[in-house]
Design an enzyme around this catalytic site. Structure first.
Site, PDB file in Angstrom:
ATOM      1  N   PHE A   1       0.816  -1.222   0.000  1.00 54.08           N
ATOM      2  CA  PHE A   1       0.000   0.000   0.000  1.00 54.08           C
ATOM      3  C   PHE A   1       0.845   1.264   0.000  1.00 54.08           C
ATOM      4  CE2 PHE A   1       0.871  -0.214   4.512  1.00 54.08           C
ATOM      5  CZ  PHE A   1       0.759   1.083   4.970  1.00 54.08           C
ATOM      6  N   LYS A   2       2.112   1.149   0.419  1.00 52.90           N
ATOM      7  CA  LYS A   2       2.973   2.333   0.479  1.00 52.90           C
ATOM      8  C   LYS A   2       3.153   2.973  -0.908  1.00 52.90           C
ATOM      9  CE  LYS A   2       3.771   1.212   4.815  1.00 52.90           C
ATOM     10  NZ  LYS A   2       5.041   0.913   5.435  1.00 52.90           N
ATOM     11  N   ASP A   3       2.940   2.189  -1.976  1.00 56.78           N
ATOM     12  CA  ASP A   3       3.105   2.733  -3.324  1.00 56.78           C
ATOM     13  C   ASP A   3       2.139   3.879  -3.605  1.00 56.78           C
ATOM     14  OD1 ASP A   3       5.202   1.107  -4.316  1.00 56.78           O
ATOM     15  OD2 ASP A   3       3.810  -0.538  -4.677  1.00 56.78           O
TER      16      ASP A   3
END
Length: 466
Positions: free
Chosen positions: A111-113
């Site tokens: 999800f950090k993307d």
């Protein structure tokens, strides 16, 4: 829009300065002075928009003083155009009114993307405009590092140093960081845990003299406001996909540093109907112990099958405490100084106010494995260990079965094959095509002792213009 510190003493800043500053000069975190608020009618009008278009509507009020509409739209199209699914954040149904939102379709499978692909472009834009160079320093418990490197590796005005705890991230997570080529990319394996790495980052931001006054540090951890800002969007996306805003939603969020779930809290404050937010944690359960019993107390950090949540000092929790204390920075500063010495509680009415929205659950490794196996047997759908914790917490804490419950799917199961194997599922998760040769790529990283001066000395020697 101006941004203020959670500790009340640092000067208010505009977006560009907040982007580059990270931690405020008084040790606090920056938050908007006021939030935009959208009516139900306005949110309803966003149905059918692409993810990039929705992201523009949600985020532009935060950046409009710094970036033109056309430039920001282009930035968002480029950011989310590299995701491997046209929906960007697709929903998968597990059961009646139970969903997983897949936030791992970006380049590094986490999800950090969503935030860090954008952050790299924001940094390049602002630094080019200012003709300025910065040194990025970040700590990772697994996923932030690879997403930050991927998002920033092409930035012309950046050197990036990522600290990860030596031998305490999965092999896939490590290789995603250490196999990216580039003279401006430096991976440091610290002989300690994530909290040690995070402490070094915070202390370095507080005193940057080791850089000799030639450059400044910039943050990629979720202390950077831009990270939080970008994560607000997918709460709106999930709601609009399932009948919102004409019905309320509930979300379960696997979280260690509190940034991802704080974004959901902000989405609610901005007008999105959200009836429940579930804090899903592993054995490192400081957030669960606070939310269930109003006791904030650090315990010994434990290594688990969900390493991205092996965190005991949840930095972004300070942002929620700031709101719970009526945005009184002095009160927050006093509370956190006390918390560094021993257990603390907040006023009972403040804690009960938080409990109106938040529930929490701590899931151990056995519960994690059981959930991976149960969901696979029921649906032939494979969860990573962090998402499994989210699903388990969602089921145990759900208040109203008529309200859609959405668990944020934070990482691809191929990043954690050991946890999948331990669950008893016979299927081995495969890396996507673009990462199939990961184990053949050359690694580059430096192992250093858990010593701040040693880490700072390495950075001072190795950044581009040193």
């Amino acid at each position: 829009m101006r941004y203020i510190s959670t500790r009340g003493q640092a000067p208010a800043l505009g977006f560009e300065d907040v982007l580059l500053t990270g931690l405020a000069s008084d040790g606090g975190l920056y938050v908007p002075e006021s939030l935009p608020h959208f009516s139900l009618e306005e949110i309803r009008s966003w149905r059918g928009l692409s993810y990039a278009e929705l992201a523009f509507n949600v985020m532009y009020p935060f950046v409009e003083e710094a970036i033109s509409e056309a430039d920001f739209r282009q930035m968002l199209e480029e950011t989310y155009g590299v995701f491997a699914h046209k929906a960007v954040a697709p929903l998968v149904q597990l059961d009646t009114n139970e969903w997983v939102m897949e936030l791992f379709r970006g380049p590094t499978l986490a999800f950090k993307d969503f935030a860090l692909q954008l952050l790299g472009r924001l940094l390049d834009y602002v630094l080019e405009k200012r003709k300025q160079h910065v040194v990025i320093m970040g700590a990772t418990s697994g996923d932030t590092g690879s997403a930050a490197i991927e998002g920033c590796r092409r930035c012309e005005h950046v050197d990036i140093f990522i600290l990860h705890p030596y031998q305490r991230v999965s092999e896939v997570q490590r290789r995603q960081m250490t196999t990216v080529p580039g003279d401006n990319i430096h991976n440091i394996a610290v002989k300690g845990n994530f909290d040690d790495c995070q402490r070094m980052v915070k202390e370095s931001f507080g005193d940057q003299s080791f850089l000799g006054g030639k450059t400044q540090l910039a943050a990629v951890n979720s202390i950077n406001w831009a990270r939080i800002m970008a994560q607000i969007v997918y709460y709106f996306q999930a709601s609009l996909s399932l009948g919102g805003p004409d019905r309320s939603m509930a979300f379960s969020v696997p979280t260690g540093n509190f940034g991802d779930i704080f974004a959901g809290y902000l989405a609610k404050k901005m007008g999105l109907p959200i009836s429940q937010l579930v804090i899903a944690t592993n054995k490192n359960d400081i957030l669960h112990r606070f939310m269930s019993g109003n006791k904030y107390e650090q315990h010994q950090l434990e290594h688990t099958l969900s390493p991205s949540m092996d965190i005991m000092v949840s930095s972004n929790f300070e942002r929620l405490l700031f709101d719970l204390h009526g945005r009184d920075g002095a009160a927050v500063k006093e509370l956190l100084e006390s918390a560094s010495k021993g257990p603390v509680s907040i006023a009972d009415y403040r804690w009960k106010n938080a409990r109106k929205l938040f529930d929490s659950e701590a899931v151990d490794d056995k519960g994690t494995c059981d959930t991976i196996r149960e969901v696979f047997e029921a649906n032939e759908y494979l969860l990573d260990p962090h998402t499994a914790i989210g699903v388990r917490a969602a089921r145990n804490c759900r208040r109203d079965a008529s309200v859609p419950m959405i668990t944020l799917g934070t990482a691809h199961p191929a990043k954690f094959p050991d946890a999948v194997a331990e669950s008893g599922v016979s299927v081995k998760p495969e890396l996507p095509v673009h990462m199939a040769d990961l184990f053949d790529r050359e690694e580059r990283y430096t192992v250093l002792d858990n010593n701040l001066s040693e880490v700072q000395g390495f950075m001072a020697k190795h950044w581009k213009n040193a």
